[in-house]
Each structure stands twice: as structure tokens, then as C-alpha cells.
Design a protein around this motif. Structure first.
Motif, PDB file in Angstrom:
ATOM      1  N   SER A  69       0.527   5.434  73.006  1.00 40.17           N
ATOM      2  CA  SER A  69       1.749   4.636  72.837  1.00 40.17           C
ATOM      3  C   SER A  69       1.569   3.231  73.387  1.00 40.17           C
ATOM      4  CB  SER A  69       2.929   5.334  73.514  1.00 40.17           C
ATOM      5  OG  SER A  69       2.794   5.328  74.928  1.00 40.17           O
ATOM      6  N   GLN A  81      -1.080  -1.438  64.036  1.00 42.06           N
ATOM      7  CA  GLN A  81      -0.738  -0.169  64.656  1.00 42.06           C
ATOM      8  C   GLN A  81      -1.362   0.999  63.903  1.00 42.06           C
ATOM      9  OE1 GLN A  81       3.551  -0.124  64.796  1.00 42.06           O
ATOM     10  NE2 GLN A  81       3.653  -1.310  66.698  1.00 42.06           N
ATOM     11  N   GLY A 141       2.100   9.747  70.117  1.00 39.81           N
ATOM     12  CA  GLY A 141       1.802   8.426  70.649  1.00 39.81           C
ATOM     13  C   GLY A 141       2.292   7.299  69.758  1.00 39.81           C
ATOM     14  N   HIS A 143       4.823   7.374  67.554  1.00 39.45           N
ATOM     15  CA  HIS A 143       6.294   7.286  67.602  1.00 39.45           C
ATOM     16  C   HIS A 143       6.760   6.672  68.923  1.00 39.45           C
ATOM     17  CE1 HIS A 143       6.931   9.256  63.835  1.00 39.45           C
ATOM     18  NE2 HIS A 143       6.289  10.348  64.208  1.00 39.45           N
ATOM     19  N   GLN A 144       6.133   7.064  70.035  1.00 38.59           N
ATOM     20  CA  GLN A 144       6.520   6.495  71.322  1.00 38.59           C
ATOM     21  C   GLN A 144       6.186   5.009  71.375  1.00 38.59           C
ATOM     22  OE1 GLN A 144       5.217  10.600  73.492  1.00 38.59           O
ATOM     23  NE2 GLN A 144       5.101   8.794  74.773  1.00 38.59           N
ATOM     24  N   GLY A 145       5.047   4.626  70.805  1.00 41.27           N
ATOM     25  CA  GLY A 145       4.661   3.220  70.796  1.00 41.27           C
ATOM     26  C   GLY A 145       5.592   2.363  69.966  1.00 41.27           C
ATOM     27  N   THR A 152       9.064  12.960  69.483  1.00 41.10           N
ATOM     28  CA  THR A 152       8.258  13.564  70.552  1.00 41.10           C
ATOM     29  C   THR A 152       9.082  14.552  71.366  1.00 41.10           C
ATOM     30  OG1 THR A 152       6.775  11.669  70.750  1.00 41.10           O
ATOM     31  CG2 THR A 152       6.965  13.095  72.665  1.00 41.10           C
TER      32      THR A 152
END
Length: 526
Positions: A69, A81, A141, A143-145, A152
Motif C-alpha cells: 500500500s 500503480q 495492498g 486497495h489500501q494504497g 481489505t
């Protein structure tokens, strides 16, 4: 970071924290009915191999997604990304295949190292979950980033819920149909792969076509191994200690003179400590690290005085909650052991192990502070040093002192880790957190609570002999004793002003308690 992103990050961190709390509680609580169903030896079989699953879970659930992330959040645009995600996906697939093949081929050797060749099928069963690790870690990772925490969070809760259902179903079937402990264990270990598939199904896919020019991120593979590996190592601290136990406790007990069957039974008793410690850690760390988003925001905005104040608050709250939980569990251990597991076998061994709650809580909380400053090396050195102490001396301690020796070595290794982290960090970061007045007040609160709890236990044992034989009676008595003990600690903490008003108010629902206490104090002063 813009105001919108800061708010999004704070909300996302809250969502992830709640999901992680639910997942960890599930992961701790299921062990109690599971042990009751399969017995000490069945629990030993499961717990011997569990650390291998636990390491894989930290890879896919917390360690690698956090690292990924950060890389995703730092990428300048969507195409970059996606490029980063593809590179990491290739690397994690290579890592997953190496681990999978290593566990499949090395399972007989690992099982012999644990002193039990019959564990080979269980180790091979665990290996399958690692094939889901690349998809789970990279999807989470990404999605969190992109500040999308709900996918998550949802996958975490689904994964643990499915896993617990599978394990308990297997335990019931094994009990009804008379399966061997090893057949039961192999099917229970299949829960890791099944739960990983369930988590994968509820995660949206990250793959998109590259729609523009890409800005490559240098040294992705090296950073994955060093930075990502470091995060995984720190997250798996308690699991790594359990892995050392898997290779040394049963073997040490046999070397100390126990039969193979008796050693397996006692190792199963020793493993009762895991759910108790995990629950203590979950509660203490959850309360303390609820301040972590504010800590990170203060650092990002350059508010160093606020950062230091929040660090002090986090560490003090962590110690207060962990110390109260530890003292309570130790004071009530025979009852807790009998209520949860049917007898008070190994109560002293488990009581000593409970001291690890304090040390592990402080390590994890202070490590969160260091991580917010991107400082990892010190914690890695400290953790490896603690593991080295445990690995070097555990077999000898168990052979000479039994399970009590293993418990003491766990506490000692965590103590080494905590001391290295504390004294190795900058003096400006740790100054003023602990003061002699604060420590003295805390010890006083703990003594009053412990004396009160032990007095109540003795009174119940005299007035209600059923607490010696009935789990229902023990449960009822525990509710009363825990309630009174908690009130004793709270009253003492408020009376001696253990925490400042600002520190109290960081705890959930503290404001009405403080108002009520103020009214009582004013009325008592008249």
C-alpha cells in the motif's frame, strides 16, 4: 497529503482497525471450544503446525499489504500503480512457489525436527494456502494504497469467519466419528486454504490495462524482500516464538524424562496460553493504537510536540491495560484454566506465560510509533536477538524445568527485545514516558486489585464449594470477581490520578465515567 486524503486515511484506518480486532478475537476465541472438543493431544497436534499458518497469514493479511500500500500510494498515477502491482505480483508469486515447494518437500524433515513424523501431512496441507498469498496480499495492498479500506476489511473478517467455521466443524466430526488426532489436524489445517479462497472471492480484482506512461519504481524486488520482509517479521513476533516452541518444547519434555504421549499432552496444556495471551494483546493494543492515525497525522504536519504527547499517551495506556489484564489473569488463573479447559492443569506454567502480555503489548505499541517514523532496523535487531535467546536456551529450559521453563524463556526473550528497542531508540523519543510517580501509582493500583481479587476468590471457595467442581459456578463467580476487581482498579486509578484527564479521554466512553467520578468526589468532599 491533502486534507481530503488525511480524512480518508483516518476513516480507513478505523475501518481496518475494527476488522482486524474482529478477526483477532475470532482467531483467539475458537481455540477454547476446539480444545474442549479434541483434548490436549489433539490441541498439541494442531498447535505444533499452526505457527507455519500464522506466518503465512501475516504475509497475506498485514505485513505485505501494508508495504504494498505504501508503494502504491507513492506512485504518481494510476498506470504507475498498476505497473508496481504487476511487479510485486511476480515477485510474490516467486516467493509463494518457493515456500510451497519447500514445505511440500521439506515436510518430513520439519516434522522430524518437531519430534513427530506424523505431522508431515499437516505441514503439507498448510503449504497450499501460500499459493493464494500473491493474490490476497497484492489485492489488499492495492486497495489500501488507493485509500479503499473496505475490501481489505471485508476479506479479513470473511477469511477468519470461514476458517473458524471449518475448524470447529472438523473438530465436531472428528469427535463424532472417532478420527485420529492427526487426521483431525490435517483437515483442520485445510481451513487455511479454504478461508484464503473465500477471502479471494470477496476481494475485487486489481488488474487494469496500463492506460498511459509509466514511472517505474526502482528496486521493487529488493524493497519487497527487505522492507516487506521486515514488516512481516515484526507482525509475526508471537507466532515466531510459537514456532521455536514447536521445535523445542515437546522434544525438551521427552529429553527431561517424559514419555512421548505425556510430552504431547503437556505441550497441549502449555498451548492453552495462546488464546489467553492473544485476547490480552488484542484488547490492550487496540486501545493504545487507536491513537496511531492521529500520531501519523501529527508527524506529517510537523507537530512534534503533539507527536510526543500522543506517543506518551499510547505507551501509558498500553501499559495500564496490559498490566491490569495480566495481573487479573494471573490472580484468577486456576479458575480461568478450569472454566475454559475443564481442569486447572498447568496453572503456574500459564500464569508465568501471561507476563508476556505486558512485554508484547509494549513492543507492538512502541513499534507502531517507530513505524510511523519509518524506523524498522532497530526493531528487527531487537526481535532477532529475542528469538536467538529463545532458540538457544528453550530446549535446555524445558528439559530441566518443564513447561514452566518454556514460559519463562518466552517472557525472557520478549524482555530482551523490549529492552533493546527501548534503549536503542532516540532519547528524545522515550524521555518522559515513564516516571517514578506513574510507575509507583500503577503498582499500587495493581496490588490493591490483586489483593481484592485473591480475597474474593478465597471467600467464594469457602462460601460456595461448587466452584471446585462446576464450570457453571466458576463462570458465575468469575463474572462477579472480574467486575469487582475491575472497579477496584478503576477507583484506585482515578483516586491517585494515574492518568491525566486528557489521557483518560482518549479511551472510549471515558467522559461519562469521569463526570460521574467528579460528582462523587465533590459530594464526598462536602
Amino acid at each position: 497529503m491533502g486534507h481530503h486524503n488525511v480524512n480518508t486515511t483516518l476513516r480507513g484506518a478505523l475501518v481496518l482497525s475494527i476488522a482486524a480486532f474482529i478477526a483477532k478475537v475470532l482467531s483467539a476465541v475458537y481455540r477454547v471450544p476446539f480444545q474442549n472438543l479434541v483434548g490436549n493431544t489433539g490441541f498439541y497436534v494442531y498447535q505444533q503446525v499452526y505457527p507455519l499458518y500464522g506466518i503465512g497469514m501475516t504475509f497475506a493479511l498485514s505485513g505485505l499489504p501494508v508495504f504494498i500500500s505504501k508503494l502504491i500510494a507513492d506512485a504518481p498515477d494510476r498506470s504507475s500503480q498498476q505497473w508496481v502491482a504487476r511487479q510485486i505480483y511476480r515477485w510474490t508469486w516467486g516467493l509463494a512457489l518457493v515456500i510451497f515447494v519447500g514445505l511440500q518437500l521439506g515436510a518430513p524433515w520439519l516434522a522430524r525436527g518437531m519430534g513427530d513424523p506424523q505431522l508431515t501431512p499437516l505441514i503439507r496441507m498448510v503449504a497450499w494456502m501460500f499459493l493464494l498469498m500473491p493474490d490476497l496480499s497484492v489485492n489488499r495492498g492495492v486497495h489500501q494504497g488507493q485509500f479503499q479500506m473496505l475490501p481489505t476489511a471485508r476479506s479479513q473478517v470473511v477469511e477468519q469467519t470461514v476458517r473458524v467455521i471449518v475448524i470447529l466443524t472438523v473438530a465436531v466430526l472428528a469427535t463424532q466419528h472417532g478420527w485420529s488426532d492427526y487426521r483431525m489436524g490435517a483437515w483442520a489445517m485445510s481451513s487455511g486454504a479454504i478461508a484464503a479462497v473465500a477471502a479471494w472471492l470477496v476481494l475485487p480484482r486489481w488488474r487494469e490495462p496500463l492506460a498511459g506512461p509509466v514511472t517505474p519504481v526502482p528496486h521493487v524486488g529488493r524493497r519487497l524482500l527487505i522492507e516487506g520482509g521486515t514488516l512481516c517479521l515484526l507482525t509475526a513476533m508471537m507466532v515466531l516464538l510459537q514456532l521455536v516452541d514447536s521445535f523445542t518444547v515437546k522434544n525438551g519434555l521427552v529429553a527431561g524424562g517424559l514419555s512421548d504421549l505425556a510430552a504431547k499432552n503437556l505441550k497441549g496444556v502449555y498451548d492453552r496460553a495462546q488464546p489467553l495471551v492473544q485476547l490480552g494483546l488484542v484488547v490492550a493494543v487496540a486501545f493504545a493504537t487507536s491513537l496511531l492515525p492521529a500520531l501519523t497525522a501529527a508527524l506529517n504536519r510537523g507537530r512534534l510536540r503533539e507527536f510526543k504527547r500522543l506517543t506518551t499517551t499510547m505507551m501509558r495506556i498500553a501499559l495500564v491495560i496490559a498490566a491490569a489484564a495480566t495481573a487479573g489473569l494471573i490472580s484468577l488463573m486456576p479458575w480461568v484454566d478450569r472454566l475454559l479447559f475443564g481442569n486447572a492443569q498447568g496453572a503456574w506454567m500459564l500464569a508465568v506465560y501471561m507476563l508476556s502480555i505486558i512485554l508484547a503489548t509494549l513492543i507492538q505499541t512502541y513499534n507502531s510509533v517507530l513505524q510511523s517514523r519509518d524506523q524498522y532496523r532497530l526493531t528487527v535487531v531487537a526481535l532477532l536477538s529475542g528469538l536467538a535467546v529463545k532458540a538457544a536456551a528453550n530446549h535446555w529450559a524445558v528439559a530441566n524445568f518443564g513447561g514452566l521453563g518454556a514460559s519463562a524463556l518466552t517472557v525472557l526473550s520478549l524482555g530482551v527485545t523490549a529492552l533493546i528497542i527501548w534503549f536503542g531508540s532516540a532519547a528524545t523519543l522515550r524521555s518522559g514516558i515513564w516516571t517514578w510517580p506513574f510507575v509507583g501509582k500503577l503498582l499500587g493500583c495493581l496490588v490493591v486489585m490483586t489483593v481484592g481479587v485473591r480475597g474474593l476468590v478465597r471467600w467464594f471457595q469457602w462460601a460456595w464449594p461448587a466452584v471446585y467442581t462446576s464450570r457453571l459456578a466458576i463462570g458465575a463467580a468469575l463474572i462477579v470477581v472480574i467486575g469487582i476487581g475491575g472497579c477496584l482498579f478503576l477507583v484506585m486509578a482515578l483516586s491517585c490520578r494515574l492518568l491525566t484527564v486528557r489521557e483518560w479521554l482518549t479511551l472510549p466512553h471515558a467522559a461519562p465515567v469521569l463526570r460521574f467520578w467528579q460528582k462523587i468526589s465533590q459530594h464526598g468532599g462536602k
